[in-house]
Design a protein around this motif. Structure first.
Motif, mmCIF file in Angstrom:
data_model
loop_
_atom_site.group_PDB
_atom_site.id
_atom_site.type_symbol
_atom_site.label_atom_id
_atom_site.label_comp_id
_atom_site.label_asym_id
_atom_site.label_seq_id
_atom_site.Cartn_x
_atom_site.Cartn_y
_atom_site.Cartn_z
ATOM 1 N N UNK A 227 -2.512 20.821 -1.290
ATOM 2 C CA UNK A 227 -3.713 21.171 -1.529
ATOM 3 C C UNK A 227 -4.616 20.107 -1.986
ATOM 4 N N UNK A 228 -5.970 20.050 -1.405
ATOM 5 C CA UNK A 228 -6.712 18.974 -1.796
ATOM 6 C C UNK A 228 -7.137 18.736 -3.360
ATOM 7 N N UNK A 229 -7.207 20.094 -3.927
ATOM 8 C CA UNK A 229 -7.330 20.191 -5.361
ATOM 9 C C UNK A 229 -6.324 19.182 -6.361
ATOM 10 N N UNK A 230 -4.953 19.519 -5.880
ATOM 11 C CA UNK A 230 -4.168 18.575 -6.587
ATOM 12 C C UNK A 230 -3.385 17.494 -5.654
ATOM 13 N N UNK A 231 -4.163 16.835 -4.746
ATOM 14 C CA UNK A 231 -3.452 15.859 -3.960
ATOM 15 C C UNK A 231 -3.032 14.798 -4.832
ATOM 16 N N UNK A 232 -3.873 14.337 -5.753
ATOM 17 C CA UNK A 232 -3.635 13.272 -6.496
ATOM 18 C C UNK A 232 -2.279 13.213 -7.375
ATOM 19 N N UNK A 233 -2.098 14.392 -7.733
ATOM 20 C CA UNK A 233 -0.876 14.911 -8.595
ATOM 21 C C UNK A 233 0.290 14.913 -7.747
ATOM 22 N N UNK A 234 0.160 15.645 -6.831
ATOM 23 C CA UNK A 234 1.052 15.734 -5.858
ATOM 24 C C UNK A 234 1.774 14.466 -5.140
ATOM 25 N N UNK A 235 0.740 13.584 -4.784
ATOM 26 C CA UNK A 235 1.112 12.370 -4.325
ATOM 27 C C UNK A 235 1.852 11.668 -5.096
ATOM 28 N N UNK A 236 1.471 11.380 -6.376
ATOM 29 C CA UNK A 236 2.102 10.795 -7.501
ATOM 30 C C UNK A 236 3.345 11.233 -7.743
ATOM 31 N N UNK A 237 3.710 12.685 -7.791
ATOM 32 C CA UNK A 237 5.117 13.059 -7.803
ATOM 33 C C UNK A 237 5.921 12.675 -6.815
ATOM 34 N N UNK A 238 5.329 12.748 -5.384
ATOM 35 C CA UNK A 238 6.313 12.412 -4.456
ATOM 36 C C UNK A 238 6.585 10.886 -4.572
ATOM 37 N N UNK A 239 5.594 10.370 -4.701
ATOM 38 C CA UNK A 239 5.960 8.640 -4.892
ATOM 39 C C UNK A 239 6.978 8.281 -5.998
ATOM 40 N N UNK A 240 7.135 9.245 -7.008
ATOM 41 C CA UNK A 240 8.190 9.036 -8.138
ATOM 42 C C UNK A 240 9.410 9.451 -7.820
ATOM 43 N N UNK B 42 1.053 -1.205 0.137
ATOM 44 C CA UNK B 42 -0.172 0.198 -0.260
ATOM 45 C C UNK B 42 0.952 1.239 0.083
ATOM 46 N N UNK B 43 0.841 2.146 -0.880
ATOM 47 C CA UNK B 43 1.708 3.217 -1.199
ATOM 48 C C UNK B 43 1.334 4.512 -0.218
ATOM 49 N N UNK B 44 -0.014 4.722 -0.313
ATOM 50 C CA UNK B 44 -0.548 5.903 0.653
ATOM 51 C C UNK B 44 -1.675 5.126 1.551
ATOM 52 N N UNK B 45 -1.481 6.098 2.788
ATOM 53 C CA UNK B 45 -2.556 5.848 3.796
ATOM 54 C C UNK B 45 -3.218 6.835 4.084
ATOM 55 N N UNK B 46 -4.474 7.026 4.184
ATOM 56 C CA UNK B 46 -5.283 8.067 4.472
ATOM 57 C C UNK B 46 -5.809 8.162 5.839
#
Ligand code: HAM
Length: 419
Positions: free
Chosen positions: A405-418, A325-329
């Motif tokens: 920012x919640x508006x771009x949390x998916x993009x931000x998360x993807x970048x950090x994981x990369x 699991x990469x992300x835990x909320x």
């Protein structure tokens, strides 16, 4: 707990269940790259499929089948193996009338009422591959290579391949008589004599030292092959050498199923004790006819998933076990829990493996869950964060926490994981 799994069976639970899945994938992978299509047959068949396909003289049919009458009075058997069902399915579907060979692979559970011990179960998993409708020895070599590849892809180093030819309807009858005659002169117990009368080749498979000693001088099939079988076998051996597949000639390898003709082989692993066969197969040029089909020379194998997992353990090979699991909320409060439902969906739709602290846990308990999940990032949503349209993103390795920012949390998360 009073209810347990039946004897000889076991449950696959996380985290080890993930290893079994990986083994299945790895063993099937090479065949899928070689034009083998997926086939799935029912886990039960008319008993006749196995009685006629596998052979009445085999231990499998004589002693090990789970057979029962269904409510309609039909004799049904839980599949003890996959080859006879696959041939039945091909004939029923008319696939033999199209392009040949028909190449198929399967994976699933099989059932044999065997004496349960380590590596020998009453419910076990196989990955299998079958190629129907060609007698080309290059196909034999292809299949052997595909199986060898599967084991090698898992990192196994010490599998050995045993190879034999069992002859065909032209040369086997004469060999069988010669062997029968020779066995008649030995001092064998009553049970073994009975086996010899049913199928003398099966006696060669007897592992007991006192029997093996006596078998030292009996005739071997390799000395009795007809010209066609000899030529086929030499071609297979040659192709295997070209492919760099190491093998040992084993003229006493007979295998436990009656349908084999010509090429037969077994993969063994010495780290497994008595149940050393981690896979096996061979040609079954007459099986289609035994099931009322046309002549359809064919070859295939089945590899044992449970035993391959044991072989990996014996070699100290650890496959990654965790379903990562990469992300835990972590939602804190009712409003955050509501927002988290769609946040999880968005992250997962983006292909990010995500889990969440369910059940309204407090921060401390939820962060424990985050640690256990193995996630690299944790997104914490509290009331104040929600009011500011952010989540706190914690890097679990460094402990560093930053608002996103919640508006771009998916993009931000993807970048950090990369990173
Ligand atoms: P088999 O040798 O009976 O062949 O089984 C293949 C593999 O399944 C064995 O080498 C072993 O790894 C695994 N296996 C068998 N029985 C058990 C058990 N009781 N517990 C755990 N593992 C087991 C066949 O089944 C043929 N249908 C193979 C084949 C395919 N031949 C031609 N095409």
């Amino acid at each position: 707990m009073s209810l347990q799994v039946p004897k000889g069976t076991y449950d696959l639970l996380p985290p080890t269940s993930a290893v079994h899945l990986k083994v299945r994938e790895a063993l099937a992978g090479p065949a899928r790259l070689a034009g083998y299509g997926y086939v799935e047959t029912p886990v039960f068949e008319d008993t006749a499929v196995f009685a006629r396909g596998v052979g009445e003289s085999t231990d499998i049919v004589a002693k090990e089948m789970y057979t029962f009458d269904d409510k309609g009075g039909r004799s049904i058997t839980l599949r003890p193996e996959g080859t006879a069902p696959v041939v039945r399915a091909v004939l029923q579907g008319g696939l033999q009338n199209g392009q040949l060979p028909v190449k198929l692979w399967y994976a699933g559970s099989f059932y044999r009422y065997e004496r349960a011990q380590k590596g020998r179960y009453r419910s076990f998993a196989q990955v299998g591959a079958e190629a129907l409708g060609s007698d080309d020895p290059a196909l034999d070599a292809e299949l052997v290579w595909l199986a060898a590849r599967g084991f090698a892809d898992l990192g196994l180093q010490t599998t050995r391949l045993l190879l034999n030819s069992l002859g065909d309807s032209e040369c086997r009858p004469a060999y069988r008589s010669a062997l029968s005659e020779s066995l008649g002169g030995l001092d064998l117990d009553e049970d073994t004599r009975r086996r010899a009368a049913m199928n003398p080749l099966r006696v060669l498979d007897d592992k007991r030292p006192q029997v093996q000693e006596q078998l030292a001088g009996v005739p071997l099939i390799s000395e009795h092959l007809c010209a066609g079988c000899r030529e086929h076998h030499d071609a297979v051996r040659g192709y295997l050498s070209d492919l760099g597949v190491a093998f040992t000639d084993e003229p006493r390898l007979v295998r436990g199923l009656d349908y084999y003709t010509r090429t037969t082989f077994e993969f063994v692993h010495d780290g497994l004790g008595a149940q050393s066969a981690i896979g096996g197969g061979g040609r079954y040029d007459g099986l289609s006819q035994a099931l009322d089909g046309p002549p359809l020379p064919s070859i295939g194998w089945a590899l044992g998933v449970d035993r391959t997992v044991l072989a990996l353990a014996a070699e100290g090979i650890e496959l990654t076990q965790r379903e990562r699991c990469e992300v835990y909320v972590v939602p804190l409060g009712a409003a955050a829990r509501r927002r988290t439902v769609s946040l999880l969906a968005a992250l997962r739709l983006a292909g990010i493996a995500t889990d969440c602290a369910y059940g309204g846990r407090g921060l401390k308990g939820a962060m424990k869950g985050a640690d256990r999940s193995g996630a690299r990032l944790t997104l914490v949503l509290g009331d104040r964060d929600l009011a500011g349209d952010v989540a706190q993103c914690k890097d679990m390795a460094s402990g560093e926490q930053t608002p996103v920012a919640l508006a771009d949390v998916v993009e931000q998360t993807r970048e950090r994981l990369a990173q």
